[in-house]
Design a protein around this motif. Structure first.
Motif, PDB file in Angstrom:
ATOM      1  N   HIS A  98      30.401  41.333  50.536  1.00  9.75           N
ATOM      2  CA  HIS A  98      30.332  40.764  49.187  1.00  9.75           C
ATOM      3  C   HIS A  98      30.942  39.367  49.141  1.00  9.75           C
TER       4      HIS A  98
ATOM      5  N   CYS B 145      28.815  36.075  48.222  1.00 11.62           N
ATOM      6  CA  CYS B 145      29.109  35.920  46.786  1.00 11.62           C
ATOM      7  C   CYS B 145      28.248  34.833  46.145  1.00 11.62           C
TER       8      CYS B 145
ATOM      9  N   ILE C  40      28.243  39.567  40.636  1.00  8.62           N
ATOM     10  CA  ILE C  40      29.502  39.210  41.289  1.00  8.62           C
ATOM     11  C   ILE C  40      30.230  40.523  41.556  1.00  8.62           C
TER      12      ILE C  40
END
Length: 165
Positions: free
Chosen positions: A48, A52, A62
């Motif tokens: 992640h 991002c 997000i």
């Protein structure tokens, strides 16, 4: 919320791999599960962080906890702005501190793995997560795509094969 998401997306994969390798009864299986959960969750969070920028631009998502943004007085939708770079880097580093906790917890428990092939595979993956954490700590995933080099991957592979964490 992020860990809950990881518990339902990343952790089941680790448990499935453990189940494939540990068909016999193992008194440490629950600890091994916990170690693999932490490792898989750490990898998911690292992914992640790596993605991002793309996740926000392409998916309007997000995966970084909102509390981290609040602590830096930054609106999540403004994290790509150049003027917010220092705040974002603090948020990224806070996430990586949490990843390091997951990896420390994982390390203690995955060392209980006795099955040689599962142990080697898990150690390779652990070393990849650890190296990726180092890379992400040093640089900004907004400015450039961060990933392991082939040399990094080879090093992580051999380190895991010989049983080093």
């Amino acid at each position: 919320e992020l860990i809950n998401y990881c518990d339902h997306s990343a952790s089941p994969i680790g448990r499935f791999v453990v189940d494939l390798h540990l068909k016999e009864k193992n008194e440490n299986k629950e600890f091994i599960y916990q170690g693999c959960d932490d490792l898989c969750n750490a990898l998911q969070i690292l992914n992640h962080i790596q993605d991002c920028k793309d996740d926000f631009i392409n998916l309007n998502r997000i995966y970084i906890p909102i509390d981290f943004f609040k602590k830096e007085h930054l609106l999540p939708e403004a994290f790509l702005d150049e003027k917010n770079r220092i705040k974002f880097l603090k948020i990224k580093n806070r996430c990586l501190e949490k990843v390091e906790v997951l990896l420390r917890n994982s390390k203690k428990k995955i060392q209980l793995i006795q099955n040689p092939s599962l142990k080697k595979e898990t150690f390779v993956i652990f070393n990849i997560a650890q190296k990726l954490t180092e890379i992400l700590k040093k640089d900004d995933p907004i400015k450039k795509k961060l990933k392991l080099s082939r040399i990094d991957l080879i090093f992580c592979f051999f380190k895991g094969i010989i049983g080093k964490l």
